[in-house]
Design a protein around this motif. Structure first.
Motif, mmCIF file in Angstrom:
data_model
loop_
_atom_site.group_PDB
_atom_site.id
_atom_site.type_symbol
_atom_site.label_atom_id
_atom_site.label_comp_id
_atom_site.label_asym_id
_atom_site.label_seq_id
_atom_site.Cartn_x
_atom_site.Cartn_y
_atom_site.Cartn_z
ATOM 1 N N GLU A 29 7.951 10.379 -13.125
ATOM 2 C CA GLU A 29 8.448 11.759 -13.079
ATOM 3 C C GLU A 29 8.103 12.389 -11.654
ATOM 4 N N HIS A 30 6.821 12.289 -11.327
ATOM 5 C CA HIS A 30 6.200 12.855 -10.261
ATOM 6 C C HIS A 30 6.836 12.356 -8.921
ATOM 7 N N HIS A 31 7.060 11.020 -8.754
ATOM 8 C CA HIS A 31 7.780 10.672 -7.602
ATOM 9 C C HIS A 31 9.306 10.434 -7.577
ATOM 10 N N ARG A 32 9.792 10.744 -8.806
ATOM 11 C CA ARG A 32 11.050 10.649 -9.084
ATOM 12 C C ARG A 32 11.885 9.411 -9.110
ATOM 13 N N PHE A 33 11.016 8.409 -9.377
ATOM 14 C CA PHE A 33 11.512 7.014 -9.434
ATOM 15 C C PHE A 33 12.312 6.539 -10.887
ATOM 16 N N THR A 34 13.223 5.760 -10.621
ATOM 17 C CA THR A 34 13.994 5.374 -11.847
ATOM 18 C C THR A 34 13.602 3.712 -12.417
ATOM 19 N N ALA A 35 12.739 3.290 -11.402
ATOM 20 C CA ALA A 35 12.319 2.170 -11.449
ATOM 21 C C ALA A 35 11.029 1.850 -10.670
ATOM 22 N N GLN A 53 1.021 -1.246 0.069
ATOM 23 C CA GLN A 53 0.021 -0.106 -0.095
ATOM 24 C C GLN A 53 0.741 1.355 0.077
ATOM 25 N N ASP A 54 2.194 1.025 0.280
ATOM 26 C CA ASP A 54 2.991 2.213 0.551
ATOM 27 C C ASP A 54 4.092 2.317 -0.962
ATOM 28 N N VAL A 55 3.804 1.679 -1.872
ATOM 29 C CA VAL A 55 4.526 1.430 -3.030
ATOM 30 C C VAL A 55 3.935 1.687 -4.494
ATOM 31 N N VAL A 56 4.400 2.564 -5.098
ATOM 32 C CA VAL A 56 3.698 2.889 -6.397
ATOM 33 C C VAL A 56 4.004 1.909 -7.212
ATOM 34 N N CYS A 57 3.019 1.127 -7.974
ATOM 35 C CA CYS A 57 3.031 0.187 -8.721
ATOM 36 C C CYS A 57 2.292 0.331 -9.861
ATOM 37 N N LEU A 58 2.409 -0.253 -10.956
ATOM 38 C CA LEU A 58 1.893 -0.073 -12.334
ATOM 39 C C LEU A 58 1.371 -1.221 -12.952
#
Length: 140
Positions: free
Chosen positions: A30-36, A11-16
């Motif tokens: 881009e919004h979360h500044r994640f590379t993966a 629930q605390d992880v951005v997933c696709l």
């Protein structure tokens, strides 16, 4: 040490999902500044990890796809160059350490292969650093 100690829950992880559009993928990263970001199938199983590099190479090799029409294409079209491995929640620290050497995070699954969260590389490095500093014999 149990790897559950390091778990950042789902629930605390951005997933696709594979159905996420390329535009949504780019905007979230881009919004979360994640590379993966982990990719989950509709049934909640771990499908892999999409990286900036995967997207870059996909756009480079498919010049007809642009940011303007990226909403018409889904993440399922993007080949994942690296096969990021997941670990089961009952995996050993050794298993986890082997994977964080080459992955920013490690996906964690339960005994039915459902995604339950991630362990970030930084958490494992912090733990290892504290462990080494507590044991003077470990300094070689």
């Amino acid at each position: 040490m149990n790897i559950a100690f390091f778990l950042l829950p789902k629930q605390d992880v951005v997933c696709l999902t594979p159905d996420t559009t390329l535009r949504q993928t780019l905007e979230k990263m881009e919004h979360h500044r994640f590379t993966a970001v982990p990719v989950l199938n509709q049934d909640g199983t771990y499908a892999g990890t999409v990286t900036e590099g995967d997207l870059l190479w996909f756009f480079k090799n498919n010049r007809e796809i642009t940011f303007e029409n990226a909403h018409r294409h889904s993440l399922s079209e993007v080949p994942l160059r690296l096969q990021h491995q997941a670990v089961r929640i009952d995996a050993t620290m050794e298993d986890l350490i082997k994977l964080v050497r080459t992955q920013n995070f490690v996906a964690v699954v339960d005994d039915t292969d459902r995604f339950i969260g991630i362990v970030r590389r930084s958490e494992v490095i912090d733990y290892c650093g504290k462990t080494i500093l507590k044991d003077p014999a470990a300094h070689v």
